[in-house]
Design a protein around this motif. Structure first.
Motif, mmCIF file in Angstrom:
data_model
loop_
_atom_site.group_PDB
_atom_site.id
_atom_site.type_symbol
_atom_site.label_atom_id
_atom_site.label_comp_id
_atom_site.label_asym_id
_atom_site.label_seq_id
_atom_site.Cartn_x
_atom_site.Cartn_y
_atom_site.Cartn_z
ATOM 1 N N ARG A 136 -7.229 -0.778 0.663
ATOM 2 C CA ARG A 136 -5.998 -0.238 1.367
ATOM 3 C C ARG A 136 -5.586 -1.234 2.467
ATOM 4 N NH1 ARG A 136 -2.503 1.533 4.094
ATOM 5 N NH2 ARG A 136 -0.990 3.201 3.789
ATOM 6 N N GLU B 287 0.522 6.434 -7.234
ATOM 7 C CA GLU B 287 -0.839 6.605 -7.515
ATOM 8 C C GLU B 287 -1.398 7.654 -6.687
ATOM 9 O OE1 GLU B 287 -2.383 5.217 -10.080
ATOM 10 O OE2 GLU B 287 -0.485 3.767 -10.570
ATOM 11 N N ALA C 170 0.803 -1.234 0.114
ATOM 12 C CA ALA C 170 0.027 -0.073 0.184
ATOM 13 C C ALA C 170 0.718 1.242 0.038
ATOM 14 C CB ALA C 170 -0.883 -0.003 1.314
ATOM 15 N N VAL D 80 2.315 1.739 -3.477
ATOM 16 C CA VAL D 80 1.241 1.985 -4.672
ATOM 17 C C VAL D 80 0.853 3.509 -4.456
ATOM 18 C CG1 VAL D 80 -1.150 1.761 -5.413
ATOM 19 C CG2 VAL D 80 0.436 -0.192 -4.913
ATOM 20 N N GLU D 81 0.419 4.081 -3.064
ATOM 21 C CA GLU D 81 0.156 5.197 -2.770
ATOM 22 C C GLU D 81 1.293 6.248 -3.181
ATOM 23 O OE1 GLU D 81 -3.203 4.779 0.705
ATOM 24 O OE2 GLU D 81 -1.094 4.843 1.287
ATOM 25 N N ILE E 160 -5.458 5.427 -2.163
ATOM 26 C CA ILE E 160 -5.930 3.908 -2.925
ATOM 27 C C ILE E 160 -7.484 4.335 -2.798
ATOM 28 C CG2 ILE E 160 -6.596 1.737 -2.766
ATOM 29 C CD1 ILE E 160 -3.465 1.537 -1.762
ATOM 30 N N ASN F 163 -12.880 1.147 -0.004
ATOM 31 C CA ASN F 163 -11.532 1.788 -0.209
ATOM 32 C C ASN F 163 -10.558 1.467 0.872
ATOM 33 O OD1 ASN F 163 -12.219 2.629 -2.957
ATOM 34 N ND2 ASN F 163 -12.712 4.595 -1.980
#
Length: 148
Positions: free
Chosen positions: A120, A84, A77, A80-81, A87, A116
Motif C-alpha cells: 500500500r 477494490e 492507492a 485502487v482502494e 489492499i 500489505n
C-alpha cells in the motif's frame, strides 16, 4: 498481483479527469469518449470514486465532474482502494475470512500485514499527477494544486 479490470479502468478514468483539472468540468460521457471505456462502466466508476471522496459531481447547466481534491493529493492507492477495498495480497488477514487450511498453524500469517502495508505504501507514493502525464508532459502547477 494483478489489478482487476475495474481498478485499472478507475486509474484510467481518474487520469483523464485529472487532465481536466483547472479547466471546465467534465462529464461521464466525455470521460468515456476520451478513455474509450463504455459509458456504463464510467458511470459505475464515477459512483464508486465519488463514494470514496475522489470525484465530486456538480449538478446543473455548468455541472459535471471534478476531482474532489488536488491531483497531487490523490494516490494510486486511493484509487485502487476505492474500487477494490483495502489492499491485501492474502485474504487471511481479514478476521472474518477463514479460507485457508493452514490458518491454525501458519507462521507467516502474522507477517502479512507488514507486506500489505509495504505494498500500500508503494502505491501511495504514486500521485495522480504522475499518472495523468501524457508522454512526459507534466501537468501545470495549477492543475496539481487546485481542482476545478
Amino acid at each position: 498481483m494483478r489489478l482487476s479490470s475495474m481498478a485499472d479502468y478507475a486509474v484510467v478514468t481518474m487520469s483523464a479527469a485529472a487532465r481536466h483539472c483547472g479547466h471546465a468540468r467534465v462529464s461521464a460521457t466525455q470521460l468515456a469518449e476520451e478513455t474509450g471505456l463504455p459509458l456504463p462502466t464510467v458511470q459505475k466508476l464515477v459512483s464508486l470514486l465519488g463514494s470514496a471522496g475522489l470525484l465530486h459531481s456538480i449538478r446543473g447547466v455548468k455541472g459535471g465532474l471534478q476531482l474532489a481534491r488536488p491531483a497531487a493529493a490523490i494516490s494510486l492507492a486511493d484509487i485502487v482502494e476505492a474500487v477494490e477495498g483495502p489492499i491485501a495480497l492474502t485474504a487471511c488477514v481479514e478476521s472474518s475470512r477463514h479460507e485457508c487450511a493452514l490458518e491454525g498453524s501458519c507462521t507467516v500469517r502474522p507477517h502479512w500485514p507488514i507486506v500489505n502495508e509495504a505494498l500500500r505504501g508503494a502505491l501511495a507514493e504514486v500521485p495522480l499527477t504522475r499518472l495523468a502525464q501524457i508522454e512526459g508532459a507534466p501537468l501545470k502547477r495549477a492543475q496539481m494544486e487546485h481542482p476545478a
